[in-house]
Design a protein around this motif. Structure first.
Motif, short mmCIF file in Angstrom:
data_model
loop_
_atom_site.label_atom_id
_atom_site.label_comp_id
_atom_site.label_asym_id
_atom_site.label_seq_id
_atom_site.Cartn_x
_atom_site.Cartn_y
_atom_site.Cartn_z
N TYR A 1 0.82 -1.22 0.00
CA TYR A 1 0.00 0.00 0.00
C TYR A 1 0.85 1.27 0.00
O TYR A 1 0.34 2.37 0.21
CB TYR A 1 -0.96 -0.02 1.19
N ILE A 2 2.15 1.12 -0.25
CA ILE A 2 3.09 2.24 -0.39
C ILE A 2 2.98 3.18 0.80
O ILE A 2 2.53 4.34 0.69
CB ILE A 2 2.89 2.99 -1.73
N VAL A 3 3.38 2.65 1.95
CA VAL A 3 3.49 3.46 3.17
C VAL A 3 4.97 3.44 3.55
O VAL A 3 5.42 2.63 4.38
CB VAL A 3 2.61 2.87 4.30
N PRO A 4 5.79 4.29 2.91
CA PRO A 4 7.25 4.15 2.96
C PRO A 4 7.87 4.29 4.34
O PRO A 4 8.83 3.61 4.67
CB PRO A 4 7.75 5.23 2.00
N HIS A 5 7.35 5.19 5.16
CA HIS A 5 7.97 5.39 6.48
C HIS A 5 7.74 4.18 7.38
O HIS A 5 8.63 3.80 8.15
CB HIS A 5 7.41 6.66 7.13
N LEU A 6 6.59 3.55 7.27
CA LEU A 6 6.34 2.33 8.03
C LEU A 6 7.23 1.20 7.50
O LEU A 6 7.78 0.42 8.29
CB LEU A 6 4.87 1.92 7.92
N ALA A 7 7.39 1.12 6.18
CA ALA A 7 8.26 0.10 5.60
C ALA A 7 9.69 0.27 6.09
O ALA A 7 10.38 -0.71 6.44
CB ALA A 7 8.22 0.17 4.07
N ARG A 8 10.16 1.53 6.17
CA ARG A 8 11.51 1.79 6.65
C ARG A 8 11.67 1.38 8.10
O ARG A 8 12.69 0.81 8.51
CB ARG A 8 11.82 3.29 6.50
N ALA A 9 10.63 1.63 8.90
CA ALA A 9 10.66 1.24 10.31
C ALA A 9 10.73 -0.28 10.45
O ALA A 9 11.41 -0.81 11.32
CB ALA A 9 9.44 1.80 11.04
N CYS A 10 10.00 -0.98 9.57
CA CYS A 10 10.04 -2.45 9.60
C CYS A 10 11.45 -2.96 9.28
O CYS A 10 11.95 -3.88 9.93
CB CYS A 10 9.04 -3.03 8.60
N VAL A 11 12.08 -2.36 8.27
CA VAL A 11 13.42 -2.78 7.89
C VAL A 11 14.41 -2.49 9.02
O VAL A 11 15.28 -3.31 9.33
CB VAL A 11 13.86 -2.07 6.59
N ASN A 12 14.28 -1.32 9.66
CA ASN A 12 15.15 -0.99 10.80
C ASN A 12 14.97 -1.99 11.93
O ASN A 12 15.94 -2.40 12.57
CB ASN A 12 14.85 0.42 11.29
N PHE A 13 13.72 -2.39 12.18
CA PHE A 13 13.43 -3.38 13.21
C PHE A 13 14.13 -4.70 12.88
O PHE A 13 14.73 -5.33 13.74
CB PHE A 13 11.92 -3.58 13.31
N LEU A 14 14.04 -5.11 11.62
CA LEU A 14 14.65 -6.36 11.19
C LEU A 14 16.17 -6.30 11.30
O LEU A 14 16.82 -7.26 11.72
CB LEU A 14 14.22 -6.70 9.76
N GLU A 15 16.75 -5.16 10.91
CA GLU A 15 18.20 -5.02 10.99
C GLU A 15 18.68 -5.09 12.44
O GLU A 15 19.71 -5.69 12.74
CB GLU A 15 18.64 -3.70 10.36
N THR A 16 17.90 -4.51 13.35
CA THR A 16 18.27 -4.50 14.76
C THR A 16 18.20 -5.91 15.35
O THR A 16 19.01 -6.29 16.20
CB THR A 16 17.34 -3.56 15.55
N SER A 17 17.21 -6.69 14.91
CA SER A 17 17.00 -8.03 15.48
C SER A 17 17.73 -9.12 14.70
O SER A 17 17.59 -10.30 14.99
CB SER A 17 15.51 -8.35 15.52
N LEU A 18 18.53 -8.71 13.72
CA LEU A 18 19.22 -9.67 12.86
C LEU A 18 20.25 -10.47 13.64
O LEU A 18 21.05 -9.92 14.38
CB LEU A 18 19.90 -8.90 11.72
N SER A 19 20.22 -11.79 13.46
CA SER A 19 21.20 -12.68 14.11
C SER A 19 21.42 -13.88 13.22
O SER A 19 20.75 -14.05 12.19
CB SER A 19 20.67 -13.13 15.48
N ALA A 20 22.35 -14.74 13.62
CA ALA A 20 22.62 -15.95 12.83
C ALA A 20 21.40 -16.85 12.74
O ALA A 20 21.22 -17.57 11.76
CB ALA A 20 23.79 -16.72 13.44
N LYS A 21 20.51 -16.80 13.74
CA LYS A 21 19.34 -17.67 13.77
C LYS A 21 18.32 -17.31 12.69
O LYS A 21 17.62 -18.18 12.18
CB LYS A 21 18.67 -17.61 15.14
N ASN A 22 18.23 -16.02 12.35
CA ASN A 22 17.20 -15.63 11.38
C ASN A 22 17.77 -15.02 10.10
O ASN A 22 17.02 -14.61 9.21
CB ASN A 22 16.21 -14.65 12.01
N ALA A 23 19.09 -14.97 9.98
CA ALA A 23 19.72 -14.28 8.85
C ALA A 23 19.36 -14.90 7.50
O ALA A 23 19.13 -14.19 6.52
CB ALA A 23 21.23 -14.23 9.02
N CYS A 24 19.31 -16.22 7.42
CA CYS A 24 19.02 -16.88 6.14
C CYS A 24 17.58 -16.63 5.69
O CYS A 24 17.32 -16.36 4.51
CB CYS A 24 19.29 -18.38 6.25
#
Length: 464
Positions: A145-168
């Motif tokens: 639905y092209i809500v870019p700021h929310l999409a960016r927040a989701c990506v930031n959340f994923l980058e912060t929680s990134l680990s070997a367990k979920n990286a693949c």
């Protein structure tokens, strides 16, 4: 579409998490309805954002409804066209564009209800409400639905929680969502902590294209036997996804040509003889040819790559400008040498460089540890041999430890061995190593004299 984007049980919200989130939004709906029952409710809220928030998930004045979720798991969500159109260009085109249709009810089968509600909460309330169970599905909704700021927040959340367990798993999704920064972060983790990533439960959930991209990876920091075992685990999971009995033949079928991306001839001979050669996945001809590759002067041609992976280059941060020894220093007796450090970019600490005996060769037993705010991140008891020189001697954790930027970590070692050793002098509070800046400060855990100015743990060995 939902099945393609979220092919694993890990990405679809669990029943309990989904139910809890929906109950939260239903409670919000009841609260909003009760608020509006009184007269002049608008006067209760001083800002337009607060007044707008009352309309979130509210039947009052709703002029459109969404039936969200796959068949059997739908939820009816009220909406207000004007608010939605202000928050999303897709909703604007849907309700006010040239091809707009006057629909009272819109079906959205490819979005999970909790994630759709999370998107609406952002549009109505200017609030971002993310959790690990639903963030990928919310990113999908924000992209759709092209809500870019929310999409960016989701990506930031994923980058912060990134680990070997979920990286693949996140690597697979980041490619689908066309998020190159997240993709690069995933590769950094997979390269540096390859064995942890390959052994993770999530590795078995990736699609075949992602599997092949990982197996091709030149900088994968893993033994080839671990790569082989991970591929077999993936093949067994793929058989289950295809409703096939996980026999040896079906595993080979599931792998297809990807099996030739495993660099079997680069394994240690013992690993091959006791592992891959007896797995049954290789044909007799392949097994015979690989044995000849190891032993024969005239080597056969192989479909497998015979060149070892390069892996990652280890870097060293040396924090002292000189070292020395004295007849009454440096002694151990089971005391702890410790230092705190922080970095300005994510790195992976592989181990430490330590000083050794200053009076002839000696063997040491070292308990090494990395902690963050008192919580152990990695530890290992290991032996190393000192030849009596002032060189540093490397000791490694079983797996590299991920270090986040702008947070202090504590590196510690307890040594047992020849009491007199070399020690560092003229320590630096800040050291630049390539593109990474290390900062050092004294640790309260240090009970043997090590600090910023001098002592043990002269080197941090890392991947960046």
């Amino acid at each position: 579409m939902a099945a393609e984007l979220f092919p694993t049980k890990k990405l679809v919200p669990s029943t309990s998490a989904s139910t809890a989130i929906q109950q939260q939004y239903q409670q919000q709906n009841l609260t909003n309805n009760n608020t509006i029952q009184g007269c002049n409710w608008q006067g209760l809220y001083p800002t337009i954002r607060e007044r707008n928030s009352v309309m979130f998930n509210n039947e009052v004045m709703a002029d459109v409804h969404f039936v969200v979720g796959p068949p059997g798991g739908t939820q009816r969500v009220p909406g207000h066209k004007y608010v939605l159109a202000v928050g999303s260009s897709v909703f604007h085109a849907m309700f006010y564009g040239e091809l707009a249709e006057d629909q009272d009810e819109i079906r959205i089968p490819d979005v999970e209800p909790p994630s759709f509600l999370a998107m609406l909460k952002y549009i109505y309330c200017d609030e971002i409400d993310l959790c690990a169970d639903t963030v990928l599905a919310t990113l999908y909704a924000a992209k759709k639905y092209i809500v870019p700021h929310l999409a960016r927040a989701c990506v930031n959340f994923l980058e912060t929680s990134l680990s070997a367990k979920n990286a693949c798993v996140l690597l697979s999704q980041s490619c689908l969502f066309e998020e190159p920064d997240l993709t690069q972060r995933c590769w950094e983790v997979i390269d540096a902590q390859a064995e942890l990533a390959l052994r993770s439960e999530g590795f078995c959930d990736i699609d075949s294209q992602t599997l092949e991209s990982i197996l091709r990876r030149e900088t994968l920091n893993a033994k080839e036997m671990v790569v082989f075992e991970a591929a077999l685990n993936w093949a067994e999971a793929e058989c289950q996804r295809r409703d096939l009995t996980p026999t040896i033949e079906n595993k080979r079928l599931a792998l297809g040509k990807a099996i030739y991306l495993i660099r079997v001839p680069t394994m240690a001979l013992d690993d091959f003889a006791n592992g891959a050669a007896q797995s049954g996945v290789l044909t007799l001809n392949e097994t015979n040819d690989i044995f000849l590759w190891y032993t024969a002067a005239k080597k056969p041609e192989l479909l497998f790559c015979t060149k070892p992976r390069k892996g990652l280059t280890r870097q060293r941060c040396h924090r002292f400008q000189s070292c020395a020894y004295r007849s009454n220093q440096w002694r151990y007796r089971g005391r702890c040498d410790s230092i705190q450090f922080a970095v300005d970019k994510r790195v992976f600490i592989a181990g430490f460089g330590l000083y050794g005996s200053s009076c002839g060769s000696a063997e040491y037993s070292a308990k090494i540890e990395l902690k963050r705010q008192g919580v152990p991140m990695g530890q290992r008891i290991i032996k190393y041999f000192s030849d009596g020189s002032s060189s540093t001697f490397s000791v490694y954790f079983e797996y590299p430890v991920q270090i986040e930027p702008d947070t202090f970590y504590t590196a510690s070692v307890v040594l047992d061995g020849n009491e007199l050793s070399y020690f560092g002098q003229e320590g630096m509070t800040e050291v630049q190593c390539g593109k990474v800046t290390f900062q050092f400060q004294c640790s309260s855990d240090s009970t043997n004299g090590t600090g910023v100015q001098g002592g043990q743990i002269p080197e941090l060995i890392f991947y960046a």
